[in-house]
Design an enzyme around this catalytic site. Sequence first.
Site, PDB file in Angstrom:
ATOM      1  N   ASP A 160       0.817  -1.208   0.000  1.00 32.33           N
ATOM      2  CA  ASP A 160       0.000   0.000   0.000  1.00 32.33           C
ATOM      3  C   ASP A 160       0.856   1.266   0.000  1.00 32.33           C
ATOM      4  O   ASP A 160       1.893   1.326   0.662  1.00 32.33           O
ATOM      5  CB  ASP A 160      -0.897  -0.026   1.242  1.00 32.33           C
ATOM      6  CG  ASP A 160      -2.012   0.987   1.192  1.00 32.33           C
ATOM      7  OD1 ASP A 160      -2.323   1.476   0.093  1.00 32.33           O
ATOM      8  OD2 ASP A 160      -2.584   1.285   2.260  1.00 32.33           O
ATOM      9  N   HIS A 161       0.402   2.242  -0.738  1.00 32.82           N
ATOM     10  CA  HIS A 161       1.039   3.560  -0.793  1.00 32.82           C
ATOM     11  C   HIS A 161       2.541   3.474  -1.047  1.00 32.82           C
ATOM     12  O   HIS A 161       3.352   4.075  -0.327  1.00 32.82           O
ATOM     13  CB  HIS A 161       0.731   4.357   0.466  1.00 32.82           C
ATOM     14  CG  HIS A 161      -0.646   4.953   0.458  1.00 32.82           C
ATOM     15  ND1 HIS A 161      -0.991   6.001  -0.368  1.00 32.82           N
ATOM     16  CD2 HIS A 161      -1.769   4.618   1.122  1.00 32.82           C
ATOM     17  CE1 HIS A 161      -2.270   6.295  -0.193  1.00 32.82           C
ATOM     18  NE2 HIS A 161      -2.766   5.464   0.699  1.00 32.82           N
ATOM     19  N   GLU A 266      -3.247  -0.255  -8.540  1.00 32.81           N
ATOM     20  CA  GLU A 266      -4.106   0.865  -8.152  1.00 32.81           C
ATOM     21  C   GLU A 266      -3.294   2.146  -8.163  1.00 32.81           C
ATOM     22  O   GLU A 266      -2.170   2.181  -7.646  1.00 32.81           O
ATOM     23  CB  GLU A 266      -4.694   0.643  -6.761  1.00 32.81           C
ATOM     24  CG  GLU A 266      -5.497   1.845  -6.235  1.00 32.81           C
ATOM     25  CD  GLU A 266      -6.260   1.547  -4.965  1.00 32.81           C
ATOM     26  OE1 GLU A 266      -7.117   0.639  -5.009  1.00 32.81           O
ATOM     27  OE2 GLU A 266      -5.990   2.199  -3.937  1.00 32.81           O
ATOM     28  N   LYS A 308      -8.084   9.628   9.753  1.00 33.45           N
ATOM     29  CA  LYS A 308      -7.859   8.297  10.313  1.00 33.45           C
ATOM     30  C   LYS A 308      -8.761   8.025  11.521  1.00 33.45           C
ATOM     31  O   LYS A 308      -8.827   8.818  12.447  1.00 33.45           O
ATOM     32  CB  LYS A 308      -6.397   8.140  10.732  1.00 33.45           C
ATOM     33  CG  LYS A 308      -5.389   8.367   9.603  1.00 33.45           C
ATOM     34  CD  LYS A 308      -5.552   7.352   8.497  1.00 33.45           C
ATOM     35  CE  LYS A 308      -4.517   7.549   7.403  1.00 33.45           C
ATOM     36  NZ  LYS A 308      -4.666   6.606   6.289  1.00 33.45           N
ATOM     37  N   HIS A 340     -10.027   5.298   0.239  1.00 35.44           N
ATOM     38  CA  HIS A 340      -8.965   5.155   1.227  1.00 35.44           C
ATOM     39  C   HIS A 340      -9.381   5.753   2.567  1.00 35.44           C
ATOM     40  O   HIS A 340     -10.291   6.576   2.634  1.00 35.44           O
ATOM     41  CB  HIS A 340      -7.693   5.841   0.738  1.00 35.44           C
ATOM     42  CG  HIS A 340      -7.005   5.097  -0.355  1.00 35.44           C
ATOM     43  ND1 HIS A 340      -5.705   5.354  -0.727  1.00 35.44           N
ATOM     44  CD2 HIS A 340      -7.430   4.092  -1.150  1.00 35.44           C
ATOM     45  CE1 HIS A 340      -5.353   4.539  -1.719  1.00 35.44           C
ATOM     46  NE2 HIS A 340      -6.394   3.774  -1.998  1.00 35.44           N
TER      47      HIS A 340
END
Length: 482
Positions: A160-161, A266, A308, A340
């Site tokens: 991810d990221h 992605e 978050k 996200h």
Amino acid sequence: MSITIDSLLAALRENGNLFVYDRSADMADGTAAAIVKRGTEKLLAVMGEHADAFSGEEQNGVKLCPLSADNAVQLQALFPYTKPKSHKDHAFTIGLGDRLGLATPGHVRAIAGYDVYPVFAQQSIRELTLTNRTFSDVIAAAAFGVFQEGYKGGYGADGDHLKTKEEIRYAIESGCTMITLDCSEHIDIQAAAYTDAEVDAAYAALPADVRSHYEQTYLGRDLPFIGMLSLSELKRIVLVFWDAIYHAESCYQYIEEIKTADVDFEMSIDETRTITSPAEHFVIASELLAHGVHPVSLAPHFSGEFEKGIEYSGNLNDFARDFEIHQKIADHFGYKLSVHSGSDKFSVFSTVGRVTGCHVHVKTAGTNWLEAMRVVAKHNPALYRKAHKFALEHRAEAEKYYHVSTNPADIPNIDLQNDAYLPEYLQLPASRQTMHIAYGLLLEQEWFRNEFFPFLSTYEEEYYAGLVSHIGRHLLYLTAER
């Protein structure tokens, strides 16, 4: 003696100090295996032809093996359903980042009854650094968790990221089946705030072939969903995103060169301060397709705040209007939207599920850590109080890694609250977010680790139940309009 599951279980019962996870017991190629627990330590018990492939200790004819990354590789070879794979053929997918390496059994139970494909192993480089783990560790934890529950429905692993080709190679070589490319360092967010004169000057400095390409492709045309773009609009879009588009193309081609199995790509453009407009989304998507880039999903920066661990903040009508246009663009170019920081965004989930028909990817992560801390708050108030105070004292340090807006001054003084109140701190946005972003700093502390992990092992069933309830609520809201 012929090796069977029953013979393995009989041998394990002779070891009176072992608890056997019955759902895990399975057999392949003359080898039986099961997850067991000795005290607070989980082990893989193996007996049969391939037992020698695993590292561990022999005990009454059974090899007891640590849940290591190397042993996970052997497990995946013997039981392929424990190995992650691509999710590109599945409409509804959910990322369930597990920062502790303990949550997968709870996640397996949470998705039961839903037509959703899980990405159980999901971590960013930032999360790996903060938890002192590797991608191999993350995938191993998911593999053993899948095996513990006897889950055979398949799962993915998301690097991810990621920002660089070096990080991409690391993730793929470790077994990741999804790459989320974070393009934030190639997005010129300063250009979004330029004056018209500054836009003209910066645009004129771009290579002539770049300017010519964009102008010939997008000017003077009635573009689907967004209509006619003016030259000034196009200039600003190009300045902000053209390098990110080039970076995505380069990384996608690199993935195609090095991958040995299907990899879900992605593109993430959500890690910016500016909301992605439909026009920006359309131009980015069009350019990706023109350059042979076929993402499985794309993550715009939607309107409102997706911070978050807390609820969505913003105008729900504006979100629904913009989200519908983004979905039309995604449908037009043949990929799905990715949401996200999806943890706890319950107020937008009905819109997301309805508009996409649950043809969408949603990422959650920190809720799993918070559910663990909820168990701590309920059963180990002394540890929770110490962790709470540590998180407050180190919030400024944690904010270097995460954008948050809640005010610590809104958190009630924990010294004035009785133990029965402590779980309520994980309902209050400010304290919830403070604990959420402090996970890495807390896990670095020996005093915390040495008490937290044995404690959570003792209360693992309650932890799993919390995940079933909380992640299940996400799934319920997302699928409610179907």
